[in-house]
Write a protein that holds these residues in place. Structure first.
Motif, PDB file in Angstrom:
ATOM      1  N   ILE A 157       2.292  -5.917   6.536  1.00 16.98           N
ATOM      2  CA  ILE A 157       1.204  -6.782   6.056  1.00 16.98           C
ATOM      3  C   ILE A 157       0.048  -5.930   5.516  1.00 16.98           C
ATOM      4  CG2 ILE A 157      -0.646  -8.333   6.834  1.00 16.98           C
ATOM      5  CD1 ILE A 157       1.445  -9.673   8.666  1.00 16.98           C
ATOM      6  N   GLU A 158      -0.326  -4.879   6.246  1.00 15.37           N
ATOM      7  CA  GLU A 158      -1.427  -4.018   5.797  1.00 15.37           C
ATOM      8  C   GLU A 158      -1.085  -3.325   4.487  1.00 15.37           C
ATOM      9  OE1 GLU A 158      -4.456  -3.900   6.894  1.00 15.37           O
ATOM     10  OE2 GLU A 158      -3.950  -5.338   8.468  1.00 15.37           O
ATOM     11  N   GLU A 159       0.166  -2.882   4.325  1.00 13.36           N
ATOM     12  CA  GLU A 159       0.560  -2.223   3.079  1.00 13.36           C
ATOM     13  C   GLU A 159       0.563  -3.216   1.917  1.00 13.36           C
ATOM     14  OE1 GLU A 159       0.468   0.789   2.919  1.00 13.36           O
ATOM     15  OE2 GLU A 159       0.868   1.508   4.935  1.00 13.36           O
ATOM     16  N   CYS A 160       0.957  -4.466   2.188  1.00 16.64           N
ATOM     17  CA  CYS A 160       0.936  -5.494   1.135  1.00 16.64           C
ATOM     18  C   CYS A 160      -0.503  -5.768   0.688  1.00 16.64           C
ATOM     19  CB  CYS A 160       1.580  -6.783   1.627  1.00 16.64           C
ATOM     20  SG  CYS A 160       3.376  -6.713   1.747  1.00 16.64           S
ATOM     21  N   LYS A 161      -1.431  -5.819   1.635  1.00 12.77           N
ATOM     22  CA  LYS A 161      -2.840  -6.016   1.287  1.00 12.77           C
ATOM     23  C   LYS A 161      -3.338  -4.857   0.420  1.00 12.77           C
ATOM     24  CE  LYS A 161      -5.617  -7.237   4.719  1.00 12.77           C
ATOM     25  NZ  LYS A 161      -6.153  -7.209   6.103  1.00 12.77           N
ATOM     26  N   LEU A 162      -2.905  -3.650   0.766  1.00 13.29           N
ATOM     27  CA  LEU A 162      -3.325  -2.481   0.000  1.00 13.29           C
ATOM     28  C   LEU A 162      -2.716  -2.494  -1.396  1.00 13.29           C
ATOM     29  CD1 LEU A 162      -5.014   0.092   0.144  1.00 13.29           C
ATOM     30  CD2 LEU A 162      -2.989   1.299   0.965  1.00 13.29           C
ATOM     31  N   PHE A 163      -1.401  -2.883  -1.507  1.00 16.90           N
ATOM     32  CA  PHE A 163      -0.772  -3.045  -2.821  1.00 16.90           C
ATOM     33  C   PHE A 163      -1.668  -3.888  -3.708  1.00 16.90           C
ATOM     34  CE2 PHE A 163       3.978  -2.849  -1.386  1.00 16.90           C
ATOM     35  CZ  PHE A 163       3.918  -1.471  -1.378  1.00 16.90           C
ATOM     36  N   TYR A 164      -2.087  -5.004  -3.133  1.00 18.27           N
ATOM     37  CA  TYR A 164      -2.864  -5.981  -3.883  1.00 18.27           C
ATOM     38  C   TYR A 164      -4.193  -5.424  -4.308  1.00 18.27           C
ATOM     39  CZ  TYR A 164      -1.146 -10.521  -4.768  1.00 18.27           C
ATOM     40  OH  TYR A 164      -0.500 -11.550  -5.337  1.00 18.27           O
ATOM     41  N   PHE A 165      -4.936  -4.952  -3.330  1.00 22.27           N
ATOM     42  CA  PHE A 165      -6.308  -4.552  -3.610  1.00 22.27           C
ATOM     43  C   PHE A 165      -6.361  -3.346  -4.540  1.00 22.27           C
ATOM     44  CE2 PHE A 165     -10.386  -2.566  -2.707  1.00 22.27           C
ATOM     45  CZ  PHE A 165     -11.210  -3.643  -2.994  1.00 22.27           C
ATOM     46  N   ALA A 166      -5.650  -2.261  -4.164  1.00 20.47           N
ATOM     47  CA  ALA A 166      -5.688  -1.034  -4.963  1.00 20.47           C
ATOM     48  C   ALA A 166      -4.993  -1.229  -6.305  1.00 20.47           C
ATOM     49  CB  ALA A 166      -5.042   0.112  -4.184  1.00 20.47           C
ATOM     50  N   GLY A 167      -3.852  -1.929  -6.292  1.00 19.42           N
ATOM     51  CA  GLY A 167      -3.078  -2.106  -7.518  1.00 19.42           C
ATOM     52  C   GLY A 167      -3.800  -2.932  -8.560  1.00 19.42           C
ATOM     53  N   GLN A 168      -4.490  -3.954  -8.124  1.00 21.25           N
ATOM     54  CA  GLN A 168      -5.185  -4.820  -9.074  1.00 21.25           C
ATOM     55  C   GLN A 168      -6.486  -4.182  -9.555  1.00 21.25           C
ATOM     56  OE1 GLN A 168      -8.234  -6.681  -8.633  1.00 21.25           O
ATOM     57  NE2 GLN A 168      -8.014  -7.580 -10.667  1.00 21.25           N
ATOM     58  N   GLU A 169      -7.265  -3.668  -8.627  1.00 22.77           N
ATOM     59  CA  GLU A 169      -8.594  -3.160  -8.961  1.00 22.77           C
ATOM     60  C   GLU A 169      -8.539  -1.968  -9.924  1.00 22.77           C
ATOM     61  OE1 GLU A 169     -12.018  -3.649  -7.663  1.00 22.77           O
ATOM     62  OE2 GLU A 169     -11.274  -5.659  -7.283  1.00 22.77           O
ATOM     63  N   THR A 170      -7.679  -0.996  -9.625  1.00 27.31           N
ATOM     64  CA  THR A 170      -7.659   0.248 -10.397  1.00 27.31           C
ATOM     65  C   THR A 170      -7.368   0.000 -11.869  1.00 27.31           C
ATOM     66  OG1 THR A 170      -6.917   1.449  -8.436  1.00 27.31           O
ATOM     67  CG2 THR A 170      -6.641   2.553 -10.545  1.00 27.31           C
ATOM     68  N   THR A 171      -6.331  -0.788 -12.158  1.00 25.56           N
ATOM     69  CA  THR A 171      -5.932  -0.979 -13.552  1.00 25.56           C
ATOM     70  C   THR A 171      -6.911  -1.864 -14.310  1.00 25.56           C
ATOM     71  OG1 THR A 171      -3.650  -0.867 -12.749  1.00 25.56           O
ATOM     72  CG2 THR A 171      -3.967  -1.488 -15.039  1.00 25.56           C
ATOM     73  N   SER A 172      -7.452  -2.884 -13.662  1.00 28.50           N
ATOM     74  CA  SER A 172      -8.379  -3.778 -14.373  1.00 28.50           C
ATOM     75  C   SER A 172      -9.640  -3.034 -14.801  1.00 28.50           C
ATOM     76  CB  SER A 172      -8.726  -4.999 -13.518  1.00 28.50           C
ATOM     77  OG  SER A 172      -9.354  -4.630 -12.311  1.00 28.50           O
ATOM     78  N   VAL A 173     -10.187  -2.166 -13.922  1.00 30.25           N
ATOM     79  CA  VAL A 173     -11.400  -1.439 -14.309  1.00 30.25           C
ATOM     80  C   VAL A 173     -11.086  -0.372 -15.356  1.00 30.25           C
ATOM     81  CG1 VAL A 173     -12.627  -1.913 -12.157  1.00 30.25           C
ATOM     82  CG2 VAL A 173     -11.280   0.158 -12.327  1.00 30.25           C
ATOM     83  N   LEU A 174      -9.919   0.244 -15.276  1.00 32.96           N
ATOM     84  CA  LEU A 174      -9.530   1.222 -16.299  1.00 32.96           C
ATOM     85  C   LEU A 174      -9.441   0.543 -17.671  1.00 32.96           C
ATOM     86  CD1 LEU A 174      -8.454   3.850 -17.479  1.00 32.96           C
ATOM     87  CD2 LEU A 174      -6.214   3.339 -16.449  1.00 32.96           C
TER      88      LEU A 174
END
Length: 519
Positions: free
Chosen positions: A320-337
């Motif tokens: 569950i914690e890794e899935c939350k991290l997938f979401y948060f890090a995966g979405q945030e990094t690319t959108s701001v780039l």
């Protein structure tokens, strides 16, 4: 004297001893230890504000940040004073070897590439600081684990991000980008143009990508989780602006209650998705080629390879914690780039034209493929330069668990170390006189040549703990940018307001208003 009197005296003695011990620990925590650490740092040449028991640095930093955030800047202005005002002021006042106070904890600023390299390599000597327990609700996972747990999780997660798996995910990147582009095309007016704030569209796009790549057919449930995480992130920002007081998270404040309520819903949703997958696996159904499916398969293989010892794998809580991290890090990094890339290519049309010419030369109007994306040299140069000027995370921190040597320095236990990524990326000393300028040409011969072999460019971290999803983020960004360039030219709208600010990641405070023109 009777036995009862002796017992009373003994009990009172225990109470007095306990109270005195508690008083001593508090005094040591809020005064004696900080002053000792301050003396040690000053003896080695570090400079900073004198320690204050009333958290003066944190209050001052917050005030300076809020002041900078209150007004936008011109496009040609230096962005650092707005994004990282307190860090910049500290370095200007006290020099590169300076420190600030995080409550009773001194945080040392280091900008020397050799020191940064040594610290990021020695991951067991320099670990990530313990997070505010309320912040941990947002995401923990691989990014915050240490020691054997980190090594175990990294090994289990690695297969989800290998090259062959990324190639499979490429079709999802394409479909999600085309959905966004289709929406934009539907907004085009009779003169083949439209004005819109691309920021929310890019956020929705990267949310869609991570929902589909992480959860496959369950992506609609995944999107709901993302919305909850977004709300949780906003509450987290409020929390980290104040000094953490032990036990505060147990108080029934409105923010605490809301954060825990959201966290329960996220965990419940993720647990349902994971349980469905486990049930399907036991029924012999084929494994889904999404991040969750690959993660679960890798986890089961690791346990099986160790004689079914479950302690070597991940628990449901870990997944569950890794899935939350997938979401948060995966979405945030690319959108701001992507949003800063569109802003900068709008401001520098020469580079937009060069990038488009390269994309059309490689793909014409065809669907981009993996090999073609891998050979987009100019697009890659542009993305690296955007990451240099607007790194998603502007500061990396580490803690010192026991007295540790760092070159000629001796760092005492209890000190934190801060690498101001933004300041290093903008350093004239490291990048030349044009360090503040957008010049992708500096990456024409790759990162190694641009940095002269130094650790002066680390938007995804560096060393053994470099972000596991960096190739995922860069490939997703290349696909999206290539498809946008094939179909549109774009420029900044007169209503665009330049106001980069940190909300966990570096974002446009007032959006990114751009005029799109259909090609």
């Amino acid at each position: 004297m009777g036995l009862s009197s002796l017992a009373t005296i003994a009990a009172l003695s225990v109470i007095v001893f306990a109270v005195l011990t508690w008083i001593w620990s508090v005094v040591n925590w809020i005064w004696l230890k900080p002053k000792k650490l301050e003396r040690c740092l000053r003896q080695q040449g570090f400079q900073g504000n004198p320690y204050s028991i009333f958290f003066a640095d944190m209050k001052q930093n917050r005030n300076v940040f809020m002041e900078a955030k209150s007004k936008p800047i011109n496009l040609g202005d230096d962005t650092v004073p707005r994004i990282f005002p307190h860090g910049l002021q500290t370095v200007q006042k006290y020099g590169k070897n300076s420190f600030t106070w995080l409550g009773p904890i001194p945080r040392v600023t280091l900008m020397d590439p050799d020191q940064i390299k040594e610290i990021l390599i020695k991951i067991y000597d320099f670990q990530k600081p313990t997070s505010n327990p309320l912040v941990k609700i947002l995401a923990t996972g691989l990014a915050s684990y240490e020691g054997q747990k980190w090594a175990r999780h990294r090994k289990i997660i690695n297969p989800a991000f290998n090259l062959e798996k990324l190639k499979i995910m490429l079709s999802t990147f394409y479909e999600s980008t085309m959905d966004m582009i289709g929406t934009w095309e539907g907004m085009i007016s009779a003169d083949s143009s439209c004005e819109l704030d691309v920021w929310p569209y890019l956020q929705n796009f990267t949310c869609d990508v991570i929902s589909r790549t992480a959860f496959g057919s369950s992506y609609e449930e995944g999107r709901r989780i993302f919305e909850l995480l977004k709300e949780l992130a906003e509450l987290t920002i409020k929390v980290i602006q104040f000094v953490y007081i032990p036990g505060w998270r147990f108080l029934p404040t409105n923010t605490n209650k809301k954060m825990k309520e959201i966290d329960r819903e996220i965990r419940s949703s993720l647990k349902n998705i994971i349980n469905k997958r486990e049930k399907a696996r036991k029924a012999g159904e084929p494994n889904n080629e999404d991040l969750l499916g690959i993660l679960l398969e890798s986890n089961h293989k690791e346990i099986k390879d160790h004689d079914n010892r479950k302690e070597v794998g991940m628990t449901i809580h870990d997944v569950i914690e890794e899935c939350k991290l997938f979401y948060f890090a995966g979405q945030e990094t690319t959108s701001v780039l992507l949003v800063w890339t569109m802003v900068l290519l709008s401001r520098y049309p020469y580079w937009q034209v060069r990038a488009r010419e390269e994309v059309l030369q490689v793909f014409e109007d065809r669907k981009p493929d993996f090999d073609g994306l891998s050979h987009l040299k100019i697009v890659t140069m542009i993305l690296y330069e955007v990451l240099r000027l607007y790194p998603p995370v502007i500061v990396l921190n580490r803690s010192v668990q026991e007295e540790t040597k760092l070159g000629k320095l001796t760092l005492p236990s209890g000190v934190q170390i801060s690498f101001p990524v933004l300041l290093v990326h903008h350093s004239h000393e490291l990048w030349g006189d044009d360090a503040k300028e957008f010049n992708p040409e500096r990456f024409s011969e790759g990162i190694l040549k641009a940095t002269k072999g130094q650790v002066s460019f680390f938007p995804f971290g560096w060393g053994p703990r470099i972000c596991i999803g960096q190739n995922f983020a860069l490939l997703e960004a290349k696909m999206a940018l290539a498809l946008i360039l094939q179909r549109f030219s774009f420029e900044l709208s007169p209503s665009y307001t330049h106001a980069p600010t940190t909300v966990i990641t570096l974002q446009p405070q007032h959006g990114a208003h751009i005029i799109l023109r259909k090609l």
